[in-house]
Enzyme design. Structure first.
Site, PDB file in Angstrom:
ATOM      1  N   LEU A  82      40.002  14.112  32.489  1.00 42.62           N
ATOM      2  CA  LEU A  82      40.548  12.762  32.616  1.00 42.62           C
ATOM      3  C   LEU A  82      42.066  12.834  32.584  1.00 42.62           C
ATOM      4  O   LEU A  82      42.652  12.993  31.502  1.00 42.62           O
ATOM      5  CB  LEU A  82      40.036  11.862  31.490  1.00 42.62           C
ATOM      6  CG  LEU A  82      38.529  11.625  31.434  1.00 42.62           C
ATOM      7  CD1 LEU A  82      38.151  10.865  30.174  1.00 42.62           C
ATOM      8  CD2 LEU A  82      38.056  10.861  32.670  1.00 42.62           C
ATOM      9  N   ASP A 182      34.888   7.311  14.700  1.00 46.09           N
ATOM     10  CA  ASP A 182      36.122   8.048  14.395  1.00 46.09           C
ATOM     11  C   ASP A 182      37.206   7.599  15.375  1.00 46.09           C
ATOM     12  O   ASP A 182      37.893   8.412  15.988  1.00 46.09           O
ATOM     13  CB  ASP A 182      35.886   9.554  14.503  1.00 46.09           C
ATOM     14  CG  ASP A 182      37.047  10.376  13.956  1.00 46.09           C
ATOM     15  OD1 ASP A 182      37.902   9.812  13.233  1.00 46.09           O
ATOM     16  OD2 ASP A 182      37.119  11.588  14.256  1.00 46.09           O
TER      17      ASP A 182
END
Length: 278
Positions: A82, A182
């Site tokens: 990405l 998280d």
């Protein structure tokens, strides 16, 4: 990284391999495959169950903005590459809406059906029907034990008081949300007009936990994210006052991993959580 193992796992030769450094006990790589695809690879020298948990979490979060798992085994995790781009206000607003939608998908219970990890530490995902004591027993107590060598007895008792008063501190009851678990800003990748969630500690949890994590170290355009989240799925009254309660778990994890530099933050979060009940 074992290049032959990667090529066997993917069934495609690697044309170009670039090291990106390390994170915890894992090495990170950018790989260009012979078929032209670019992938991100995490590699480990030892089998630990971390990559299985991460892959399970990403697949479970597939209704949200998460990358697909290209491949995974006990020593490799492969995701699409990405390319990063600067976060924009519009993408931040989209992120807020998509995070709200992901939370709304829900979960069968608090916890998860697979053993979890947060960073390199085991995460007890034993399911439960109610959040307050599950959070105290599964998210605070284990990491308080690990953090105890860095806290003095009075500070340990302060956190124990939070656990004892958890029913009062938790706020209105909510159903289990499908959360990342998280979600600090380093686990949000801005790419291709979207905010992508990576490195999850995914489980059925309280949706305020993800928002508290985003607040913990700051996220770009946080005001826009929260506004669009609230518009899509309004939070319960008093949620801002409960942020320190939800931050207590990740702060204890940081003490367990990195030592006394996070001690003061743990103490302040515990005090703030207790003040919110007054």
């Amino acid at each position: 990284m074992d290049r032959a193992r990667l090529e066997q796992l993917l069934g495609v030769p690697a044309a170009e391999v670039t090291g990106l450094g390390t994170s915890h006990a894992w090495s990170l790589w950018r790989v260009v495959l012979a078929d032209g695809r670019e992938v991100f690879v995490k590699a480990a020298d030892e089998r630990s169950g971390v990559f299985a948990a991460e892959a399970a979490g990403l697949r479970w979060l597939a209704d949200g903005p998460v990358p697909e798992v290209v491949a995974a085994d006990d020593r490799l995790l492969v995701l699409p590459w990405l390319p990063s781009e600067p976060p924009s206000p519009g993408v931040a607003e989209r992120f807020g809406r998509e995070l709200a939608a992901l939370h709304t998908v829900g979960a069968p219970s608090f916890g998860a059906s697979w053993p979890g990890f947060i960073a390199r530490l085991p995460l007890d995902n034993t399911p439960a029907d109610r959040w307050p004591h599950w959070y105290a027993e599964r998210r605070i107590a284990p990491y308080l034990r690990l953090a105890a060598p860095y806290l003095d007895p009075a500070e340990t008792r302060l956190v124990e008081r939070v656990m004892a008063e958890i029913e009062t501190l938790a706020g209105p009851a909510e159903p289990p949300a499908r959360i990342h678990g998280d979600l600090w800003s380093g686990n949000v990748l801005w790419s291709a007009g979207r905010a992508w969630l990576v490195d999850p500690a995914a489980h059925g949890g309280h949706r305020e936990t993800d928002l508290a994590m985003l607040n913990l170290f700051g996220a770009p355009h946080m005001t826009r994210i929260l506004a669009s989240y609230q518009e899509a799925s309004p939070l319960s009254p008093g949620w801002r006052a409960r942020i320190p309660l939800h931050q207590l778990h990740p702060l204890l994890v940081h003490v367990a991993l990195f030592g006394s530099s996070y001690r003061g933050a743990v103490v302040e979060a515990a005090r703030a959580a207790l003040r919110a009940s007054g």
